[in-house]
Design an enzyme around this catalytic site. Structure first.
Site, PDB file in Angstrom:
ATOM      1  N   ARG A  38      -0.173  -2.267  45.761  1.00  0.00           N
ATOM      2  CA  ARG A  38       0.941  -2.850  45.000  1.00  0.00           C
ATOM      3  C   ARG A  38       0.436  -3.800  43.910  1.00  0.00           C
ATOM      4  O   ARG A  38       1.045  -3.902  42.845  1.00  0.00           O
ATOM      5  CB  ARG A  38       1.917  -3.566  45.949  1.00  0.00           C
ATOM      6  CG  ARG A  38       2.775  -2.581  46.720  1.00  0.00           C
ATOM      7  CD  ARG A  38       3.861  -3.255  47.534  1.00  0.00           C
ATOM      8  NE  ARG A  38       4.856  -2.281  47.950  1.00  0.00           N
ATOM      9  CZ  ARG A  38       5.857  -2.541  48.789  1.00  0.00           C
ATOM     10  NH1 ARG A  38       5.988  -3.758  49.293  1.00  0.00           N
ATOM     11  NH2 ARG A  38       6.726  -1.609  49.116  1.00  0.00           N
ATOM     12  N   LYS A 199      15.586  10.862  62.293  1.00  0.00           N
ATOM     13  CA  LYS A 199      17.007  10.848  62.659  1.00  0.00           C
ATOM     14  C   LYS A 199      17.936  11.087  61.473  1.00  0.00           C
ATOM     15  O   LYS A 199      17.744  10.533  60.399  1.00  0.00           O
ATOM     16  CB  LYS A 199      17.358   9.491  63.299  1.00  0.00           C
ATOM     17  CG  LYS A 199      16.654   9.239  64.620  1.00  0.00           C
ATOM     18  CD  LYS A 199      17.113   7.923  65.229  1.00  0.00           C
ATOM     19  CE  LYS A 199      16.485   7.708  66.598  1.00  0.00           C
ATOM     20  NZ  LYS A 199      16.952   6.447  67.223  1.00  0.00           N
ATOM     21  N   GLY A 356       7.929   5.499  52.785  1.00  0.00           N
ATOM     22  CA  GLY A 356       6.674   5.156  53.456  1.00  0.00           C
ATOM     23  C   GLY A 356       5.973   6.327  54.117  1.00  0.00           C
ATOM     24  O   GLY A 356       4.791   6.585  53.880  1.00  0.00           O
ATOM     25  N   GLY A 379      12.786   1.146  50.425  1.00  0.00           N
ATOM     26  CA  GLY A 379      14.245   1.024  50.460  1.00  0.00           C
ATOM     27  C   GLY A 379      14.917   1.302  49.130  1.00  0.00           C
ATOM     28  O   GLY A 379      15.971   1.939  49.076  1.00  0.00           O
TER      29      GLY A 379
END
Length: 397
Positions: A38, A199, A356, A379
């Site tokens: 990053r 999920k 990720g 996110g």
């Protein structure tokens, strides 16, 4: 979103105080940064502004200190890592607002770089508090956001400042927004999306948005089991959210009405236990043993995925096709990733990936650099795929 200003629109910045929001929320162990990815991504913006004679004032958060100073969440070690990566002096300021920071900035020379302390040490940061925004805005003349990964938060340093000062996208933000525009904003068609993960419940908004925007939706990972079960398949002891069967059916109905093909596995690699080197076998999707778990899609399914990749002009990828962390259940993800990379290299495919697990899977396949764009935003990337507005981006318009 295409109507944002970049560093090219800033004019002469020599001697100007430029507040630059970056993402330095990097992994640390024993007070040392263990992965500088990053940091490396924001270097082009910092070096460009410094090279043009700006006083570069970096702002970032680290961890979740909940509005109060937490020594372990100080950015001081990150300033040291930044200095090493850049090979340029970086002054660390022990606060991010107040008179002593004003004084420190006044003492900066053209081209100097300063990193302010963790903005989340103040409750006003996450509250996007007007008074805190004013304190931050008083430190600079111009504002640059180069932290797409924090753009889904309407915080003082991501959204509030962009409305208080002339605002511009940094080079990393610019590249990310252009790539995303290519991915789902104004893509070349056909568009294929690959969505995996454990999920369905964590990606309902994503799936509902994608079926309206893409020509084919490939579903893999544990979430594919929920769709297979909704179609009446027996999935043995596989991870499966049986209670979401009706939701899966509804998504498939919406896909059909939108003209979006839903691509599910036709064969699977199954095992009785999830561990490295576990005995496994490949079976047709309607022949999964009762005592076995689906841990990867099989070769026929990979061939079908690759056929869709061959048809695509644009590929958007979020999530692995199987339990890629452990061999041999990484084979499908690696094979499809390498196929997409090959088509990207020849200029036949625009490939945009993020999340990720996706980044880790592409790294494992050795193809991260071959994709058109790989987002490390987590996110923010997911919320963009879900079609949600990103406050930090909207504020740059």
């Amino acid at each position: 979103m295409t109507n944002f200003r970049t560093l090219d629109d800033m004019g002469d910045v020599s001697g100007k105080r430029v507040l630059v929001r970056v993402d330095l929320n990097v992994p640390m162990e024993n007070g040392h940064v263990t992965d500088t990815t990053r940091i490396e991504r924001v270097i082009p913006t910092i070096e460009e502004l410094s090279g043009k004679g700006a006083k570069v004032i970096l702002m970032a958060h680290f961890g979740r200190p909940k509005g109060k100073p937490v020594p372990e969440m100080s950015l001081r070690p990150v300033a040291e890592a930044l200095e090493e990566v850049m090979d340029h002096d970086v002054v660390f300021a022990p606060d991010c607002a107040g008179e002593r920071i004003d004084t420190a900035i006044d003492g900066m020379n053209r081209g100097d770089i300063m990193l302010l302390e963790n903005t989340r040490f103040y409750p006003g940061e996450e509250q996007n508090d007007p008074d805190f925004i004013k304190k931050l805005a008083a430190l600079g003349d111009l504002y640059v956001n180069d932290a797409f990964s924090a753009a889904h938060r309407a915080h003082a340093s991501t959204e509030g400042l962009a409305r208080a000062l002339p605002a511009f996208a940094g080079r990393t933000m610019e590249a990310e927004l252009k790539a995303l525009e290519q991915g789902l904003g104004k893509p070349k068609r056909p568009v294929v999306a690959i969505v995996g993960g454990a999920k369905v419940s964590t990606k309902l908004d994503l799936l509902t948005n994608l079926v309206k925007k893409v020509d084919a939706l490939v579903i893999g990972g544990g979430m594919a089991n929920t769709f297979l079960a909704a179609r009446g398949a027996q999935v043995g002891k596989s991870l499966c959210e049986h209670d979401l069967g009706a939701t899966a059916k509804q998504i498939m109905i919406e896909a059909a009405s939108a003209g979006c093909a839903v691509v599910l596995p036709v064969d699977a690699v199954v095992a009785r236990e999830f561990k490295a080197g576990a005995d496994s076998e490949t079976v047709a999707i309607d022949a999964v043993p009762e005592d076995a778990m689906i841990l990867d899609v099989g070769p026929k399914s990979v061939a079908a995925v690759n056929e869709w990749i061959d048809r695509a002009e644009t590929l958007v990828w979020n999530g692995p096709l199987g339990a890629f962390e452990i061999a041999p259940f990484d084979q499908a993800t690696v094979a499809a990733a390498r196929h997409a990379a090959d088509r990207t290299r020849t200029g036949d495919l625009v490939s945009v990936a993020g999340g990720g697990d996706t980044v880790a899977a592409l790294n494992k396949a050795g193809v991260t650099d071959a994709f058109t764009y790989v987002s490390t935003a987590g996110g923010a990337f997911l919320e963009w795929m879900e079609g949600k507005p990103l406050p930090g981006v909207e504020a740059l318009a």
